[in-house]
Write a protein that holds these residues in place. Structure first.
Motif, mmCIF file in Angstrom:
data_model
loop_
_atom_site.group_PDB
_atom_site.id
_atom_site.type_symbol
_atom_site.label_atom_id
_atom_site.label_comp_id
_atom_site.label_asym_id
_atom_site.label_seq_id
_atom_site.Cartn_x
_atom_site.Cartn_y
_atom_site.Cartn_z
ATOM 1 N N VAL A 1 4.056 14.826 -5.747
ATOM 2 C CA VAL A 1 4.013 15.841 -4.678
ATOM 3 C C VAL A 1 2.677 16.582 -4.696
ATOM 4 C CG1 VAL A 1 5.091 17.959 -3.826
ATOM 5 C CG2 VAL A 1 6.512 16.116 -4.650
ATOM 6 N N VAL B 1 1.819 12.323 8.173
ATOM 7 C CA VAL B 1 1.013 11.724 7.110
ATOM 8 C C VAL B 1 1.748 10.472 6.636
ATOM 9 C CG1 VAL B 1 0.132 12.088 4.778
ATOM 10 C CG2 VAL B 1 0.152 13.949 6.403
ATOM 11 N N GLN B 2 1.048 9.367 6.543
ATOM 12 C CA GLN B 2 1.706 8.124 6.152
ATOM 13 C C GLN B 2 1.687 7.952 4.640
ATOM 14 O OE1 GLN B 2 0.030 5.876 10.039
ATOM 15 N NE2 GLN B 2 -0.071 4.827 8.104
ATOM 16 N N LEU B 3 2.758 7.364 4.138
ATOM 17 C CA LEU B 3 2.782 7.074 2.706
ATOM 18 C C LEU B 3 2.448 5.609 2.432
ATOM 19 C CD1 LEU B 3 5.800 9.116 1.360
ATOM 20 C CD2 LEU B 3 3.400 9.580 1.141
ATOM 21 N N THR B 4 2.470 4.797 3.480
ATOM 22 C CA THR B 4 2.092 3.391 3.314
ATOM 23 C C THR B 4 1.090 3.024 4.397
ATOM 24 O OG1 THR B 4 3.901 2.704 4.720
ATOM 25 C CG2 THR B 4 4.310 2.682 2.364
ATOM 26 N N ALA C 1 9.427 6.222 4.463
ATOM 27 C CA ALA C 1 7.987 6.162 4.175
ATOM 28 C C ALA C 1 7.435 4.794 4.543
ATOM 29 C CB ALA C 1 7.751 6.446 2.706
ATOM 30 N N GLN D 1 6.887 23.204 -3.891
ATOM 31 C CA GLN D 1 5.670 22.500 -3.458
ATOM 32 C C GLN D 1 5.933 21.651 -2.223
ATOM 33 O OE1 GLN D 1 2.603 22.849 -4.463
ATOM 34 N NE2 GLN D 1 3.127 24.335 -6.032
ATOM 35 N N LEU D 2 7.131 21.034 -2.179
ATOM 36 C CA LEU D 2 7.485 20.226 -1.008
ATOM 37 C C LEU D 2 7.583 21.101 0.242
ATOM 38 C CD1 LEU D 2 10.185 17.707 -2.281
ATOM 39 C CD2 LEU D 2 8.127 17.125 -1.026
ATOM 40 N N LEU E 1 6.765 15.498 -9.661
ATOM 41 C CA LEU E 1 5.978 16.701 -9.344
ATOM 42 C C LEU E 1 4.505 16.327 -9.165
ATOM 43 C CD1 LEU E 1 5.884 19.788 -9.066
ATOM 44 C CD2 LEU E 1 5.536 19.933 -11.508
ATOM 45 N N LEU F 1 13.277 13.534 0.816
ATOM 46 C CA LEU F 1 12.842 13.874 -0.549
ATOM 47 C C LEU F 1 13.322 15.273 -0.918
ATOM 48 C CD1 LEU F 1 11.294 12.491 -2.808
ATOM 49 C CD2 LEU F 1 9.219 13.577 -2.026
ATOM 50 N N ALA G 1 15.850 16.233 -3.961
ATOM 51 C CA ALA G 1 15.538 17.246 -4.980
ATOM 52 C C ALA G 1 16.611 18.341 -4.999
ATOM 53 C CB ALA G 1 14.162 17.839 -4.713
ATOM 54 N N TRP H 1 10.817 13.657 -13.828
ATOM 55 C CA TRP H 1 10.636 14.717 -12.829
ATOM 56 C C TRP H 1 9.213 15.267 -12.843
ATOM 57 C CZ3 TRP H 1 12.931 16.170 -8.589
ATOM 58 C CH2 TRP H 1 14.200 15.655 -8.341
ATOM 59 N N ALA I 1 0.815 -1.214 0.000
ATOM 60 C CA ALA I 1 0.000 0.000 0.000
ATOM 61 C C ALA I 1 0.845 1.259 0.000
ATOM 62 C CB ALA I 1 -0.905 -0.014 1.214
ATOM 63 N N PHE I 2 1.634 1.443 -1.043
ATOM 64 C CA PHE I 2 2.413 2.680 -1.150
ATOM 65 C C PHE I 2 1.561 3.704 -1.899
ATOM 66 C CE2 PHE I 2 6.040 5.282 -1.193
ATOM 67 C CZ PHE I 2 7.039 4.654 -0.466
ATOM 68 N N VAL I 3 1.468 4.901 -1.306
ATOM 69 C CA VAL I 3 0.616 5.922 -1.934
ATOM 70 C C VAL I 3 1.197 6.345 -3.290
ATOM 71 C CG1 VAL I 3 -0.215 8.281 -1.670
ATOM 72 C CG2 VAL I 3 -0.180 6.760 0.280
ATOM 73 N N LYS J 1 5.897 23.813 0.824
ATOM 74 C CA LYS J 1 4.556 24.231 1.250
ATOM 75 C C LYS J 1 3.803 23.098 1.936
ATOM 76 C CE LYS J 1 3.651 27.673 -2.353
ATOM 77 N NZ LYS J 1 2.888 27.893 -3.586
ATOM 78 N N ARG J 2 4.224 21.878 1.618
ATOM 79 C CA ARG J 2 3.522 20.680 2.058
ATOM 80 C C ARG J 2 3.726 20.445 3.550
ATOM 81 N NH1 ARG J 2 1.453 16.916 3.244
ATOM 82 N NH2 ARG J 2 1.154 14.901 2.296
ATOM 83 N N GLN J 3 2.682 19.993 4.259
ATOM 84 C CA GLN J 3 2.850 19.676 5.681
ATOM 85 C C GLN J 3 3.685 18.398 5.833
ATOM 86 O OE1 GLN J 3 -1.471 18.602 6.569
ATOM 87 N NE2 GLN J 3 -0.369 17.179 7.875
ATOM 88 N N ILE K 1 10.098 23.735 -8.982
ATOM 89 C CA ILE K 1 8.671 23.732 -8.625
ATOM 90 C C ILE K 1 8.398 22.630 -7.586
ATOM 91 C CG2 ILE K 1 6.314 23.411 -9.505
ATOM 92 C CD1 ILE K 1 7.310 24.489 -12.188
ATOM 93 N N CYS K 2 9.043 21.473 -7.814
ATOM 94 C CA CYS K 2 8.897 20.347 -6.880
ATOM 95 C C CYS K 2 9.340 20.760 -5.471
ATOM 96 C CB CYS K 2 9.787 19.200 -7.347
ATOM 97 S SG CYS K 2 8.910 17.774 -7.917
ATOM 98 N N PHE L 1 14.334 8.080 1.705
ATOM 99 C CA PHE L 1 12.933 8.532 1.657
ATOM 100 C C PHE L 1 11.998 7.324 1.554
ATOM 101 C CE2 PHE L 1 9.720 9.058 -1.770
ATOM 102 C CZ PHE L 1 8.719 9.611 -0.995
#
Lengths: 102, 195
Positions: free
Chosen positions: A86, B90-93, B78, B10-11, A83, B23, B27, A79, A25-27, B13-15, B6-7, B74
């Motif tokens: 993210v 926040v979980q990624l798995t 995760a 955005q990273l 993006l 990550l 980058a 990339w 279950a990897f997002v 800004k991300r919580q 941009i990545c 990373f």
């Protein structure tokens, strides 16, 4: 030394790919997988080129630069996928927050 | 460079989420590689060739390796956060999946590095490959692989390294899966006995 380090980097990417693929279950698994595959393509292309194209003719040079251009494009696309990863994380967070608020 | 920037923005800004810092490191390192490579390309005519060679041979490759390690961290982070089921991030798995622990990857990586670094004729790789694939009679695939290794050189070492890496990874996954399966079964039996 550069070649050895490149091999090690590629091996680490392969390992990361293996972990992502074996974790159920990897997002947004497909986006990360796509990113890693796109990162590995230039490496594979480099290996294949160095093994097959050995002549130093003009045709070979043109072929090399064309392949280099394509592999660069693949890397940029990779990339773009990261993006997307993210951005989707951010979007899903917003959705989760708004539903929690309701 | 634009997409990476941009990545990164955005990273930022991300919580917080599992492995966010790694990550971001990945980058940033990739952005540095791209930016410096671009600058050196622009200034190639005025820079000494020895410097350019040194940069691409040592600095660029090391940064690339560091970036790939950051990405690997990373992924591990995760995955681990998912297994430990922390609610602060926040979980990624999803938690508690039947997947291998990160420590089992260490022998796989070491085996791969050892074989890639080994610049001998491939005799060591040959013997390890045969013993790994078929310790008894020696199957056709292993023999074919050993013959290919006799080509020697970098490509043989790369093939051997990746081959061992995959083999070690498969063994690690199989062992870990079996252990977790047995543990889960034991827990189920204990629960049934208690009931």
């Amino acid at each position: 030394m550069a070649t050895t380090l490149a091999y090690v980097s590629a091996a680490i990417y392969v390992l990361s790919l293996a972990i992502i693929l074996t974790t159920k279950a990897f997002v947004h698994k497909s986006l990360l997988t796509g990113f890693l595959v796109c990162n590995l393509v230039p490496f594979v292309v480099f290996l294949v080129l160095s093994a097959t194209v050995t002549e130093s003719s003009l045709d070979a040079a043109v072929f090399r630069s064309t392949v280099a251009l394509i592999s660069d494009a693949v890397r940029v696309f990779g990339w773009f996928l990261l993006l997307q990863f993210v951005l989707r994380l951010k979007r899903s967070d917003v959705t989760a927050a708004s539903s929690a608020g309701q | 460079m634009l997409i990476i920037t941009i990545c990164l923005v955005q990273l930022g800004k991300r919580q917080s989420f599992a492995g966010k810092r790694w990550l971001q490191t990945f980058a940033t390192l990739t952005l540095i590689i791209a930016a410096v490579g671009f600058l050196i390309g622009l200034l190639a005519a005025s820079l000494p060739p020895r410097f350019i060679k040194f940069y691409f041979d040592v600095v660029n490759s090391s940064l690339g390796l560091a970036a790939s390690l950051a990405f690997f961290m990373f992924v591990l982070n995760a995955k681990r956060t998912g297994s430990e089921s922390t609610s602060a991030h926040v979980q990624l798995t999803e938690p508690g999946s039947l997947m291998p622990s990160p420590w089992l990857m260490v022998p796989a990586v070491l085996a791969g590095l050892l074989c890639i670094e080994n610049n001998t004729s491939g005799t060591l790789l040959q013997s390890i490959a045969i013993s790994l694939t078929n310790p008894g009679s020696g199957g056709g695939a292993a023999r074919q692989f050993a013959r290919e290794l006799e080509v020697s050189g970098t490509h043989a070492n790369l093939a051997g390294g990746l081959y061992l890496l995959t083999a070690a990874l498969c063994i690690a996954v199989a062992v870990d899966f079996s252990l977790r399966f047995l543990r889960k079964r034991k827990a189920n039996i204990a629960t049934l006995e208690n009931n």
